[in-house]
Design a protein around this motif. Structure first.
Motif, short mmCIF file in Angstrom:
data_model
loop_
_atom_site.label_atom_id
_atom_site.label_comp_id
_atom_site.label_asym_id
_atom_site.label_seq_id
_atom_site.Cartn_x
_atom_site.Cartn_y
_atom_site.Cartn_z
N PRO A 109 -13.34 0.35 0.59
CA PRO A 109 -12.44 1.49 0.36
C PRO A 109 -11.93 2.06 1.67
O PRO A 109 -12.61 1.98 2.70
N LEU A 110 -10.74 2.65 1.64
CA LEU A 110 -10.17 3.23 2.85
C LEU A 110 -10.80 4.58 3.18
O LEU A 110 -10.73 5.02 4.33
N ARG A 112 -12.10 -5.62 0.66
CA ARG A 112 -12.32 -4.80 -0.52
C ARG A 112 -12.90 -3.43 -0.20
O ARG A 112 -13.01 -2.58 -1.08
N CYS A 172 -3.15 4.23 -2.41
CA CYS A 172 -2.97 2.94 -3.08
C CYS A 172 -4.27 2.48 -3.74
O CYS A 172 -5.31 2.46 -3.08
N PRO A 173 -4.24 2.11 -5.02
CA PRO A 173 -5.45 1.61 -5.67
C PRO A 173 -6.01 0.38 -4.95
O PRO A 173 -5.25 -0.49 -4.52
N ARG A 174 -7.32 0.31 -4.84
CA ARG A 174 -7.94 -0.77 -4.09
C ARG A 174 -7.62 -2.13 -4.70
O ARG A 174 -7.38 -3.10 -3.96
N LYS A 175 -7.61 -2.25 -6.02
CA LYS A 175 -7.36 -3.55 -6.65
C LYS A 175 -6.00 -4.11 -6.23
O LYS A 175 -5.88 -5.29 -5.88
N ARG A 191 -4.22 -3.20 -3.57
CA ARG A 191 -4.23 -3.46 -2.14
C ARG A 191 -4.83 -4.82 -1.83
O ARG A 191 -4.28 -5.60 -1.04
N VAL A 192 -5.95 -5.14 -2.45
CA VAL A 192 -6.63 -6.40 -2.20
C VAL A 192 -5.81 -7.58 -2.74
O VAL A 192 -5.62 -8.59 -2.05
N GLU A 229 -1.34 -1.44 -12.53
CA GLU A 229 -1.83 -2.68 -11.95
C GLU A 229 -1.56 -3.84 -12.90
O GLU A 229 -1.46 -3.65 -14.11
N HIS A 278 -3.55 5.69 1.69
CA HIS A 278 -4.87 5.92 1.11
C HIS A 278 -4.81 6.15 -0.40
O HIS A 278 -5.84 6.05 -1.07
N THR A 332 0.81 -1.23 0.00
CA THR A 332 0.00 0.00 0.00
C THR A 332 0.84 1.27 0.00
O THR A 332 0.30 2.36 0.18
#
Length: 313
Positions: free
Chosen positions: A175-176, A173, A211-214, A216-217, A80, A209, A48
């Protein structure tokens, strides 16, 4: 003074930017700071985060070192990856690509990694580029296995339930959300120690915050299944370890196990009052250790050779 005028808010300006192409074609964003031919340091950030995580080290070291920082895939300015583009061997591939793209043949460097960046170095321990270019290693706030079992983020008794729930947290998943007082308090609890200043908590929150969610997951799922114990034993370079005594994500039990298994350990430094984000929480300690490793293991001849080969090229 306005917060916007703080030096820590302004990213160091790289001397050069380039793209390293990994084994599967992934394009890795790389920044080079400091003078050509100076002793080299390569810094790999964690889950992240992005190149800005190392701002304090870059500002200090770039005066008299060649500092290489790069964005792990899916972070910062590195795109990504596809569905099969995440895993510890991908981390190793990307590091090899960065080393090949930024260091002259035979040039030695100190290699440092925080959290997933340290896992990158363990995953790549047996790779040809690490054997060719690694002079010494610094591992900050990292682990090699059992991350979900040993994590202290969830205030529960150790056991199967805590392990399972921690895995779900890593792969969550949701969001932050925005950076505000609440989100910063949560981040500090999970990743930083009591001794961390509000300014450093804010800096970490803004990085995490972003960092793209995809990514991160996807990386969260990789970390939940991590097993790099064989990589620790294969890391046959002089290696120093730093850990925060209050690290909940990778508690010091990980650092102690890594230090005990290293073929060439230079010892473990545990930082009182610090958590998981040691390069940001205790930048002076991390930077001093990097300088110590460069002074002890990167020769002037190696740097001079790099200058000669760049001039010929």
């Amino acid at each position: 003074m306005s917060r916007l005028l703080h030096r820590s808010d302004v990213p160091p300006v790289p001397v050069r930017e380039l793209t390293a192409v990994s084994a599967d074609g992934a394009r890795i964003h790389v920044e080079l700071h400091g003078p050509d031919g100076a002793p080299a340091v390569v810094l790999a950030h964690g889950w992240t985060c992005n190149t800005r995580f190392w701002d304090a080290q870059v500002r200090d070291l770039a005066a008299d070192h060649r500092v290489v920082v790069y964005d792990q895939r899916g972070h910062g300015r590195t795109p990504e990856a596809g569905a099969d583009g995440y895993g510890t061997q991908k981390l190793a591939d990307d590091l090899e690509a960065v080393l090949r793209a930024t260091l002259a043949p035979g040039q030695k460097a100190v290699l440092a990694g925080h959290s997933m960046g340290g896992m990158t170095l363990m995953a790549a321990a047996g790779r040809a580029a690490v054997r060719e270019h690694g002079a010494a290693v610094l591992l900050c706030s990292t682990g090699s296995s059992r991350l979900t079992a040993e994590s202290l983020v969830l205030p529960m008794r150790a056991g199967a339930l805590r392990t399972r729930l921690t895995g779900k947290v890593l792969g969550a998943r949701a969001p932050l959300g925005p950076v505000n007082a609440v989100s910063k308090a949560i981040l500090k609890y999970a990743t930083m120690g009591r001794g961390s200043s509000p300014e450093r908590v804010d800096a970490c929150a803004r990085i995490v915050h972003a960092c793209p969610r995809k990514a991160r997951v996807a990386w969260g799922h990789v970390l939940a299944e991590l097993d790099l114990e064989s990589g620790v034993r294969e890391l046959r370079l002089p290696t120093a370890v730093i850990a925060g005594a209050e690290d909940r994500l990778t508690p010091p039990v990980h650092a102690r196990a890594i230090e005990a298994a290293l073929p060439q350990s230079l010892g473990l430094t545990e930082l009182t009052g610090m958590g998981h984000m040691t390069p940001v929480e205790a930048p002076e300690v991390v930077t001093a250790k990097l300088r110590e490793l460069v002074a002890g293991y990167v020769t002037a001849d190696s740097a001079a050779q790099a200058v000669r080969e760049e001039e010929v090229a």
